[in-house]
Design an enzyme around this catalytic site. Structure first.
Site, PDB file in Angstrom:
ATOM      1  N   ASN A 175     -10.538   0.146   0.702  1.00 46.00           N
ATOM      2  CA  ASN A 175      -8.853   0.243   0.632  1.00 46.00           C
ATOM      3  C   ASN A 175      -8.353  -0.092  -0.745  1.00 46.00           C
ATOM      4  OD1 ASN A 175      -6.019  -0.050   0.869  1.00 46.00           O
ATOM      5  ND2 ASN A 175      -6.577  -0.924   2.978  1.00 46.00           N
ATOM      6  N   CYS A 226       0.853  -1.234  -0.078  1.00 48.56           N
ATOM      7  CA  CYS A 226       0.060   0.187  -0.028  1.00 48.56           C
ATOM      8  C   CYS A 226       0.920   1.264   0.081  1.00 48.56           C
ATOM      9  CB  CYS A 226      -0.930  -0.054   1.080  1.00 48.56           C
ATOM     10  SG  CYS A 226      -1.819  -1.359   1.105  1.00 48.56           S
ATOM     11  N   HIS A 258      -3.117   7.360   2.844  1.00 45.69           N
ATOM     12  CA  HIS A 258      -3.556   6.026   2.605  1.00 45.69           C
ATOM     13  C   HIS A 258      -5.054   5.813   3.119  1.00 45.69           C
ATOM     14  CE1 HIS A 258      -3.926   2.009   1.257  1.00 45.69           C
ATOM     15  NE2 HIS A 258      -3.760   1.512   2.537  1.00 45.69           N
TER      16      HIS A 258
HETATM   17  N1  COA Z   1     -17.984  -8.101  10.886  1.00 44.49           N
HETATM   18  C1  COA Z   1     -18.369  -8.272  12.374  1.00 44.49           C
HETATM   19  N2  COA Z   1     -17.328  -8.684  13.353  1.00 44.49           N
HETATM   20  C2  COA Z   1     -16.196  -8.835  12.928  1.00 44.49           C
HETATM   21  C3  COA Z   1     -15.838  -8.538  11.679  1.00 44.49           C
HETATM   22  C4  COA Z   1     -16.783  -8.160  10.760  1.00 44.49           C
HETATM   23  N3  COA Z   1     -16.461  -7.848   9.345  1.00 44.49           N
HETATM   24  N4  COA Z   1     -14.376  -8.593  11.690  1.00 44.49           N
HETATM   25  C5  COA Z   1     -13.981  -8.990  12.914  1.00 44.49           C
HETATM   26  N5  COA Z   1     -15.225  -8.990  13.582  1.00 44.49           N
HETATM   27  C6  COA Z   1     -15.172  -9.407  15.040  1.00 44.49           C
HETATM   28  C7  COA Z   1     -13.893 -10.048  15.369  1.00 44.49           C
HETATM   29  O1  COA Z   1     -13.923 -11.448  15.327  1.00 44.49           O
HETATM   30  C8  COA Z   1     -13.857  -9.920  16.776  1.00 44.49           C
HETATM   31  O2  COA Z   1     -14.735 -10.581  17.627  1.00 44.49           O
HETATM   32  P1  COA Z   1     -14.608 -11.109  19.208  1.00 44.49           P
HETATM   33  O3  COA Z   1     -14.344  -9.903  19.952  1.00 44.49           O
HETATM   34  O4  COA Z   1     -15.602 -12.170  19.455  1.00 44.49           O
HETATM   35  O5  COA Z   1     -13.193 -12.006  18.862  1.00 44.49           O
HETATM   36  C9  COA Z   1     -14.455  -8.383  17.186  1.00 44.49           C
HETATM   37  O6  COA Z   1     -15.030  -7.983  15.789  1.00 44.49           O
HETATM   38  C10 COA Z   1     -13.437  -7.248  17.198  1.00 44.49           C
HETATM   39  O7  COA Z   1     -12.361  -7.527  16.497  1.00 44.49           O
HETATM   40  P2  COA Z   1     -11.151  -6.703  16.221  1.00 44.49           P
HETATM   41  O8  COA Z   1     -10.095  -7.252  15.226  1.00 44.49           O
HETATM   42  O9  COA Z   1     -10.603  -6.212  17.437  1.00 44.49           O
HETATM   43  O10 COA Z   1     -11.829  -5.425  15.501  1.00 44.49           O
HETATM   44  P3  COA Z   1     -11.290  -4.012  15.102  1.00 44.49           P
HETATM   45  O11 COA Z   1     -11.953  -3.122  15.551  1.00 44.49           O
HETATM   46  O12 COA Z   1      -9.772  -3.937  15.124  1.00 44.49           O
HETATM   47  O13 COA Z   1     -11.642  -4.013  13.303  1.00 44.49           O
HETATM   48  C11 COA Z   1     -10.573  -4.278  11.478  1.00 44.49           C
HETATM   49  C12 COA Z   1     -11.033  -4.670  12.584  1.00 44.49           C
HETATM   50  C13 COA Z   1      -9.799  -5.039  10.426  1.00 44.49           C
HETATM   51  C14 COA Z   1     -11.488  -3.569  10.576  1.00 44.49           C
HETATM   52  C15 COA Z   1      -9.400  -3.100  11.887  1.00 44.49           C
HETATM   53  O14 COA Z   1      -8.443  -3.923  12.979  1.00 44.49           O
HETATM   54  C16 COA Z   1      -8.582  -2.496  10.800  1.00 44.49           C
HETATM   55  O15 COA Z   1      -8.875  -1.855  10.175  1.00 44.49           O
HETATM   56  N6  COA Z   1      -7.339  -2.668  10.937  1.00 44.49           N
HETATM   57  C17 COA Z   1      -6.429  -1.976   9.893  1.00 44.49           C
HETATM   58  C18 COA Z   1      -6.493  -3.128   8.690  1.00 44.49           C
HETATM   59  C19 COA Z   1      -5.767  -2.497   7.505  1.00 44.49           C
HETATM   60  O16 COA Z   1      -5.944  -1.101   7.409  1.00 44.49           O
HETATM   61  N7  COA Z   1      -5.112  -3.191   6.786  1.00 44.49           N
HETATM   62  C20 COA Z   1      -4.496  -2.698   5.564  1.00 44.49           C
HETATM   63  C21 COA Z   1      -3.272  -2.110   5.596  1.00 44.49           C
HETATM   64  S1  COA Z   1      -2.669  -1.249   4.259  1.00 44.49           S
END
Ligand code: COA
Length: 321
Positions: free
Chosen positions: A278, A111, A248
């Site tokens: 993204n 990215c 980004h």
């Molecule tokens: N829908 C519903 N629930 C979801 C889910 C979805 N699409 N994805 C994950 N969950 C759940 C998880 O399983 C977890 O459940 P649990 O508490 O029972 O284990 C809960 O939601 C919280 O998960 P978590 O990973 O802590 O959520 P988060 O707030 O961190 O959000 C992302 C997840 C992926 C959206 C976030 O971490 C993120 O955007 N990270 C950066 C990723 C990124 O930018 N990547 C590209 C880089 S270039």
């Protein structure tokens, strides 16, 4: 001496996939996706390729700059989702748009790829090797995403953005930084194929992208402000001197966190992730093109571009538009 962006372009696949459609595929909801990421929809390829999207974006950038393809000396494509291993996407683009006089090659920094390609073009021009460059970020990540993994499939979209840059005596890129940390490579990795040879037998690599979302989130919110401040300080500027922060487009909450850490109003952080998701290396040039076509970029404005991604890689660039 530096380089200045004289034209922008972008291209998106025709097929839009809204959150409601993803809700029918994995256990998630429109509210969850919007609240945790800010994303409402994305474009997904149904035939468009990394090369076709990049070529369309490049043609539009040239048109915007009032230049012809034959004038281009350096053609760079940043991508981590090329259509094929060889030839490189940039050579396919060169052929499609008729940039027969350009040297063409790809660059993969995930990215952060577009930023790294922009800095590479700057270095070539600074060294006196080329006078101009056409730079695209293009991705078809939909083919590398596991559409059964709700942690990743909600995030990514396909598309391309491009800029035409030329040597300038004043303004343009004022400073930049770029970093890589291979020790954290496993945090966001995959999208490989199988190794098949008489000697290796058949070994499966990770077919799909896998991600530790929380790690990536924490990395971005911590690292992007540091990169921005480092690049600004190299240019002798401060956060207060910046008109727009073109970051980004990974997650609305990451951008909000960065704005807070920098002590800058969120209104200076334009976003388009709501409708494109993204798009990896395409995200920054896609947003630049949207802003440019909306007339929001005025000559003399100061912009900071900043990206981060798998690698882990990250960087920032300060420029006078
Ligand atoms: N829908 C519903 N629930 C979801 C889910 C979805 N699409 N994805 C994950 N969950 C759940 C998880 O399983 C977890 O459940 P649990 O508490 O029972 O284990 C809960 O939601 C919280 O998960 P978590 O990973 O802590 O959520 P988060 O707030 O961190 O959000 C992302 C997840 C992926 C959206 C976030 O971490 C993120 O955007 N990270 C950066 C990723 C990124 O930018 N990547 C590209 C880089 S270039």
């Amino acid at each position: 001496m530096s380089i200045k962006i004289l034209g922008t372009g972008s291209a998106l696949p025709v097929r839009r996939v809204m959150n409601e459609e993803i809700v029918r595929m994995v256990d998630t909801s429109d509210e969850w996706i919007r609240e945790r990421t800010g994303i409402g929809g994305r474009h997904v390829s149904v035939g468009e390729t990394a090369a076709s999207l990049a070529a369309d974006a490049c043609s539009r950038a040239l048109e915007d700059a009032g230049k012809t393809a034959e004038e281009v000396e350096l053609l760079l494509v940043a991508t981590c989702s090329p259509d094929e291993v060889a030839p490189c996407t940039a050579c396919r683009v060169q052929d499609r748009i008729g940039a027969g006089n350009a040297v063409a090659f790809d660059l993969n920094a995930a990215c952060a790829g577009f930023l790294f390609a922009l800095h590479t073009a700057w270095a070539y021009v600074e060294a006196g090797i080329y006078q101009n460059a056409l730079i695209a970020g293009s991705e078809v990540l939909s083919k590398l995403v596991d559409w059964e993994d709700r942690g990743t499939c909600i995030l990514f979209g396909d598309g391309a953005g491009a800029v035409y840059v030329e040597k300038c005596q004043e303004g343009g890129i004022l400073g930049f930084v770029q970093h890589a940390d291979g020790k954290k490579g496993g945090v966001l990795a995959g999208g490989g194929r199988q190794l098949v040879s008489p000697w290796a037998g058949r070994q499966d690599f990770r077919r799909f992208l896998q991600m530790d979302g929380r790690e990536v989130f924490a990395f971005a919110v911590r690292q992007v402000p540091l990169n921005v401040e480092e690049a600004l300080s190299g240019a002798g500027l401060t956060v207060g001197d910046v008109d727009l922060f073109v970051l980004h487009q990974a997650n609305r909450r990451i951008i909000e966190g960065v704005a807070k850490r920098l002590g800058a109003e969120l209104s200076r952080f334009p976003m388009n992730l709501e409708h494109v998701g993204n798009t990896s290396s395409a995200a920054i040039p896609l947003l630049l093109d949207e802003l440019n076509r909306q007339g929001r970029l005025k000559r003399g404005m100061r912009l900071v571009l900043s990206g981060f991604g798998a690698g882990l890689t990250c960087g920032a660039c300060v420029m006078q538009w």
